[in-house]
Design an enzyme around this catalytic site. Structure first.
Site, PDB file in Angstrom:
ATOM      1  N   ARG A 147       0.870  -1.178   0.000  1.00 25.15           N
ATOM      2  CA  ARG A 147       0.000   0.000   0.000  1.00 25.15           C
ATOM      3  C   ARG A 147       0.901   1.220   0.000  1.00 25.15           C
ATOM      4  O   ARG A 147       1.838   1.295   0.796  1.00 25.15           O
ATOM      5  CB  ARG A 147      -0.885   0.009   1.244  1.00 25.15           C
ATOM      6  CG  ARG A 147      -1.813   1.218   1.278  1.00 25.15           C
ATOM      7  CD  ARG A 147      -2.590   1.321   2.574  1.00 25.15           C
ATOM      8  NE  ARG A 147      -1.942   2.237   3.489  1.00 25.15           N
ATOM      9  CZ  ARG A 147      -2.584   2.894   4.469  1.00 25.15           C
ATOM     10  NH1 ARG A 147      -3.879   2.718   4.639  1.00 25.15           N
ATOM     11  NH2 ARG A 147      -1.934   3.702   5.263  1.00 25.15           N
ATOM     12  N   TYR A 159      -2.167  12.009   7.193  1.00 28.02           N
ATOM     13  CA  TYR A 159      -2.431  10.724   7.835  1.00 28.02           C
ATOM     14  C   TYR A 159      -1.956   9.571   6.941  1.00 28.02           C
ATOM     15  O   TYR A 159      -2.182   9.574   5.726  1.00 28.02           O
ATOM     16  CB  TYR A 159      -3.932  10.557   8.121  1.00 28.02           C
ATOM     17  CG  TYR A 159      -4.204   9.249   8.807  1.00 28.02           C
ATOM     18  CD1 TYR A 159      -3.862   9.071  10.141  1.00 28.02           C
ATOM     19  CD2 TYR A 159      -4.744   8.183   8.106  1.00 28.02           C
ATOM     20  CE1 TYR A 159      -4.063   7.856  10.766  1.00 28.02           C
ATOM     21  CE2 TYR A 159      -4.959   6.962   8.730  1.00 28.02           C
ATOM     22  CZ  TYR A 159      -4.610   6.807  10.059  1.00 28.02           C
ATOM     23  OH  TYR A 159      -4.797   5.613  10.674  1.00 28.02           O
ATOM     24  N   ASP A 221      -4.961   4.071  -0.306  1.00 27.18           N
ATOM     25  CA  ASP A 221      -6.092   4.354   0.582  1.00 27.18           C
ATOM     26  C   ASP A 221      -6.471   5.835   0.482  1.00 27.18           C
ATOM     27  O   ASP A 221      -5.633   6.714   0.731  1.00 27.18           O
ATOM     28  CB  ASP A 221      -5.656   4.019   2.026  1.00 27.18           C
ATOM     29  CG  ASP A 221      -6.818   3.913   2.989  1.00 27.18           C
ATOM     30  OD1 ASP A 221      -7.886   4.463   2.672  1.00 27.18           O
ATOM     31  OD2 ASP A 221      -6.651   3.279   4.053  1.00 27.18           O
ATOM     32  N   HIS A 223      -8.907   7.182   2.335  1.00 31.20           N
ATOM     33  CA  HIS A 223      -9.405   7.597   3.657  1.00 31.20           C
ATOM     34  C   HIS A 223     -10.670   8.442   3.601  1.00 31.20           C
ATOM     35  O   HIS A 223     -10.818   9.432   4.343  1.00 31.20           O
ATOM     36  CB  HIS A 223      -8.291   8.312   4.443  1.00 31.20           C
ATOM     37  CG  HIS A 223      -7.231   7.365   4.904  1.00 31.20           C
ATOM     38  ND1 HIS A 223      -5.901   7.468   4.569  1.00 31.20           N
ATOM     39  CD2 HIS A 223      -7.314   6.269   5.675  1.00 31.20           C
ATOM     40  CE1 HIS A 223      -5.204   6.489   5.099  1.00 31.20           C
ATOM     41  NE2 HIS A 223      -6.050   5.733   5.775  1.00 31.20           N
ATOM     42  N   GLU A 247      -8.843   2.191  -2.076  1.00 31.61           N
ATOM     43  CA  GLU A 247      -9.631   1.948  -0.858  1.00 31.61           C
ATOM     44  C   GLU A 247     -10.304   3.229  -0.360  1.00 31.61           C
ATOM     45  O   GLU A 247      -9.718   4.313  -0.433  1.00 31.61           O
ATOM     46  CB  GLU A 247      -8.660   1.426   0.214  1.00 31.61           C
ATOM     47  CG  GLU A 247      -9.269   1.275   1.576  1.00 31.61           C
ATOM     48  CD  GLU A 247      -8.239   0.872   2.625  1.00 31.61           C
ATOM     49  OE1 GLU A 247      -7.108   0.496   2.254  1.00 31.61           O
ATOM     50  OE2 GLU A 247      -8.564   0.936   3.808  1.00 31.61           O
ATOM     51  N   GLU A 273     -13.660  -0.649   6.304  1.00 32.86           N
ATOM     52  CA  GLU A 273     -13.016  -0.759   7.622  1.00 32.86           C
ATOM     53  C   GLU A 273     -13.793  -0.017   8.705  1.00 32.86           C
ATOM     54  O   GLU A 273     -13.602  -0.284   9.888  1.00 32.86           O
ATOM     55  CB  GLU A 273     -11.555  -0.295   7.571  1.00 32.86           C
ATOM     56  CG  GLU A 273     -11.392   1.187   7.329  1.00 32.86           C
ATOM     57  CD  GLU A 273      -9.935   1.630   7.263  1.00 32.86           C
ATOM     58  OE1 GLU A 273      -9.141   0.982   6.578  1.00 32.86           O
ATOM     59  OE2 GLU A 273      -9.617   2.627   7.906  1.00 32.86           O
ATOM     60  N   ARG A 294     -13.536  -4.771   3.249  1.00 35.91           N
ATOM     61  CA  ARG A 294     -12.403  -4.354   4.092  1.00 35.91           C
ATOM     62  C   ARG A 294     -12.673  -4.446   5.588  1.00 35.91           C
ATOM     63  O   ARG A 294     -11.897  -3.925   6.402  1.00 35.91           O
ATOM     64  CB  ARG A 294     -12.059  -2.897   3.750  1.00 35.91           C
ATOM     65  CG  ARG A 294     -11.298  -2.731   2.495  1.00 35.91           C
ATOM     66  CD  ARG A 294      -9.861  -3.137   2.647  1.00 35.91           C
ATOM     67  NE  ARG A 294      -9.099  -2.190   3.460  1.00 35.91           N
ATOM     68  CZ  ARG A 294      -8.218  -2.536   4.386  1.00 35.91           C
ATOM     69  NH1 ARG A 294      -7.992  -3.803   4.657  1.00 35.91           N
ATOM     70  NH2 ARG A 294      -7.553  -1.616   5.053  1.00 35.91           N
ATOM     71  N   GLU A 350      -4.274  -7.314   4.903  1.00 33.13           N
ATOM     72  CA  GLU A 350      -3.445  -6.191   5.343  1.00 33.13           C
ATOM     73  C   GLU A 350      -2.570  -6.634   6.524  1.00 33.13           C
ATOM     74  O   GLU A 350      -3.051  -7.301   7.437  1.00 33.13           O
ATOM     75  CB  GLU A 350      -4.339  -5.033   5.781  1.00 33.13           C
ATOM     76  CG  GLU A 350      -3.573  -3.808   6.225  1.00 33.13           C
ATOM     77  CD  GLU A 350      -4.498  -2.662   6.646  1.00 33.13           C
ATOM     78  OE1 GLU A 350      -5.674  -2.937   6.966  1.00 33.13           O
ATOM     79  OE2 GLU A 350      -4.044  -1.511   6.654  1.00 33.13           O
ATOM     80  N   TRP A 413     -13.159  12.074   7.103  1.00 31.05           N
ATOM     81  CA  TRP A 413     -12.061  11.138   7.320  1.00 31.05           C
ATOM     82  C   TRP A 413     -11.890  10.327   6.080  1.00 31.05           C
ATOM     83  O   TRP A 413     -12.797   9.799   5.540  1.00 31.05           O
ATOM     84  CB  TRP A 413     -12.419  10.187   8.466  1.00 31.05           C
ATOM     85  CG  TRP A 413     -11.369  10.268   9.493  1.00 31.05           C
ATOM     86  CD1 TRP A 413     -11.475  10.860  10.713  1.00 31.05           C
ATOM     87  CD2 TRP A 413     -10.035   9.762   9.398  1.00 31.05           C
ATOM     88  NE1 TRP A 413     -10.277  10.759  11.357  1.00 31.05           N
ATOM     89  CE2 TRP A 413      -9.381  10.093  10.584  1.00 31.05           C
ATOM     90  CE3 TRP A 413      -9.327   9.068   8.391  1.00 31.05           C
ATOM     91  CZ2 TRP A 413      -8.051   9.749  10.822  1.00 31.05           C
ATOM     92  CZ3 TRP A 413      -8.025   8.724   8.624  1.00 31.05           C
ATOM     93  CH2 TRP A 413      -7.382   9.062   9.834  1.00 31.05           C
TER      94      TRP A 413
HETATM   95  C1  CS2 Z   1      -6.020   2.459   7.627  1.00 28.66           C
HETATM   96  C2  CS2 Z   1      -5.956   2.396   9.140  1.00 28.66           C
HETATM   97  O1  CS2 Z   1      -5.349   0.242   7.674  1.00 28.66           O
HETATM   98  C3  CS2 Z   1      -5.896   1.098   7.015  1.00 28.66           C
HETATM   99  O2  CS2 Z   1      -6.312   0.926   5.893  1.00 28.66           O
HETATM  100  O3  CS2 Z   1      -7.086   3.137   7.087  1.00 28.66           O
HETATM  101  O4  CS2 Z   1      -4.738   2.969   9.514  1.00 28.66           O
HETATM  102  C4  CS2 Z   1      -7.074   3.106   9.882  1.00 28.66           C
HETATM  103  O5  CS2 Z   1      -7.087   4.454   9.594  1.00 28.66           O
HETATM  104  C5  CS2 Z   1      -6.971   2.866  11.362  1.00 28.66           C
HETATM  105  O6  CS2 Z   1      -7.059   1.517  11.589  1.00 28.66           O
HETATM  106  C6  CS2 Z   1      -8.050   3.605  12.127  1.00 28.66           C
HETATM  107  O7  CS2 Z   1      -8.174   3.120  13.413  1.00 28.66           O
HETATM  108 MG    MG Z   2      -7.855   2.139   5.315  1.00 29.46          MG
END
Ligand code: CS2
Ligand code: MG
Length: 413
Positions: A147, A159, A221, A223, A247, A273, A294, A350, A413
């Site tokens: 990733r 982030y 990702d 986000h 993602e 997620e 996910r 992952e 987010w």
């Molecule tokens: C991320 C994570 O793993 C991922 O794909 O998006 O870092 C996620 O932001 C965190 O698990 C949030 O708790």
């Molecule tokens: Mg993620």
């Protein structure tokens, strides 16, 4: 036999974890992960204050019945706190059942469908040179899927991107304590600019393909930060670079947003997620708007619920991509690995390895070799929490960062 004892362990070996321990009347111990990043104590309270007394005296073998009872009987259903608590109970009961049978859990889920579980890691860097360095390191250590997250010119810390400090590893910690390592009092804030991001990223993927060729699986990702039309354009722009997946391109609660993205591109999509039940996927799966599920076992009601969700996805040709960041404890990670090995529609796993401090407290039997994970063959989930070692690490409040647009507007987010 029956459930005799239920306790909740909160510990912070490097980061916070909530672990449920269930002990049966004949002394078998089962472990479940209840970690909800940045909201850990809410789940600990849900378990301690509302579920523990309900579980005492129940038959530990009745996993399906217990799941349905905890999910259907209360007036309030769903939500990450409830579903993380149910997940922890479910994992602990499967751990107990497999220990009683003397087999690794995947044997009770149908046995192995593959020899190893292809894993992807997180490579990041503030600029392309640092990112390339990180990818090179991971490829050399055997990863076949990476990733990639990187800084955007004009923006500061983003982030998912490690800082470029000399000697720093190219990964990041999802939740932040205060700068001196003590409890945080509020999230840090980052600045985000979707236009700058959309302009920068296609060139990054182009460079990665030029440097690493076509074999490497590249994941990215978003986000949840793009609007549907921005995500559609992005997915179309990056098509030539053949991503394994894009993602979380749009905010998770709007399932129909991905219709627009799908209409415009063939870039594979992954999401989930932040989801916690199969209902969050109903439109996405039945309309084939995604390619990968996910969810985390820890946030989706455990092994019982995840197996059903993945079987439902399988009917539509959709595969798994189970969430596995460091805020999923080694117990939750093991639960994912047993499912990954057993299901037919496995996609990828992952893998963000835990710190040595974390692994001193959680003893694991899973292995990673040349890009592939395996849950190991220890009976049960294969993870034991060392409660004495855990007691040395006091809970320390930490938050995921928030982000605002360049004009100060709070952003998704
Ligand atoms: C991320 C994570 O793993 C991922 O794909 O998006 O870092 C996620 O932001 C965190 O698990 C949030 O708790
Ligand atoms: Mg993620």
């Amino acid at each position: 036999m029956t459930i005799e004892n239920v306790t909740v362990n909160v510990t912070s070996p490097g980061r916070n974890f909530v672990t449920l321990k269930i002990v049966t009347s004949d002394g078998i111990v089962g472990w479940g992960d209840a970690t909800l990043n940045g909201r850990e104590l809410s789940v600990a309270s849900y378990l301690d204050d509302h579920l523990a007394s309900i579980l005492i005296g129940r038959d530990e073998d009745r996993i399906e019945d217990t799941w349905q009872y905890l999910y259907r009987s209360p007036y309030w259903r769903r939500g990450p706190v409830t579903m993380a608590a149910i997940a922890a109970v479910d994992m602990a009961l499967w751990d107990i059942k497999a220990k009683k049978a003397g087999v690794p859990l995947y044997q009770l889920l149908g046995g192995a469908s593959r020899d190893g579980i292809r894993a992807y890691c997180h490579a990041s860097g503030g600029d392309y040179a640092a990112l390339k360095d990180a990818i090179t390191g991971y490829v050399e250590s055997g990863f076949t899927a990476v990733r990639v997250q990187t800084g955007v010119p004009g923006l500061g810390q983003i982030y998912g991107v490690a800082t470029n400090k000399p000697g720093a590893k190219y990964d990041y910690e999802p939740a932040k304590r205060a700068a001196d390592g003590t409890a945080a009092t509020a999230p840090t804030e980052e600045v985000w600019d979707t236009n700058a991001y959309l302009a920068h990223m296609p060139g990054v993927f182009e460079s990665i393909r030029a440097d690493f060729g076509t074999d490497l699986r590249i994941l990215h990702d978003g986000h949840h930060r793009m609007s549907p039309i921005e995500a559609a354009r992005f997915a179309k722009d990056v098509e030539p670079y053949r991503l394994f997946w894009l993602e979380d391109c749009t905010p998770g609660e709007d399932q129909t947003a991905l219709r627009l993205v799908r209409q415009h591109s063939t870039t594979p999509l992954a999401i989930g997620e932040v989801f916690n039940t199969v209902f969050d996927y109903q439109t996405l799966i039945t309309e084939r708007l995604i390619d990968y599920v996910r969810s985390a076992v820890t946030h989706t009601g455990g092994i019982t619920a995840m197996k059903k969700l993945l079987d439902f996805a399988a009917i539509y040709g959709i595969k798994s991509g189970i969430h596995g960041p460091t805020d999923i404890s080694p117990v939750g990670m093991a639960a994912a690995l047993h499912l990954d090995l057993a299901i037919h529609n496995f996609g990828i796993q992952e893998y963000m390895p835990h710190s040595e401090t974390t692994l001193d407290v959680f003893q694991t039997s899973f292995t990673f070799e040349r890009g592939f994970l395996h849950p190991g063959d220890t009976p049960g989930l294969g993870v034991e929490l060392d409660e004495e070692a855990a007691s040395a690490f006091e809970y320390t409040k930490a938050y995921l960062p928030a982000n605002r647009l360049t004009d100060g507007t709070v952003h998704d987010w």
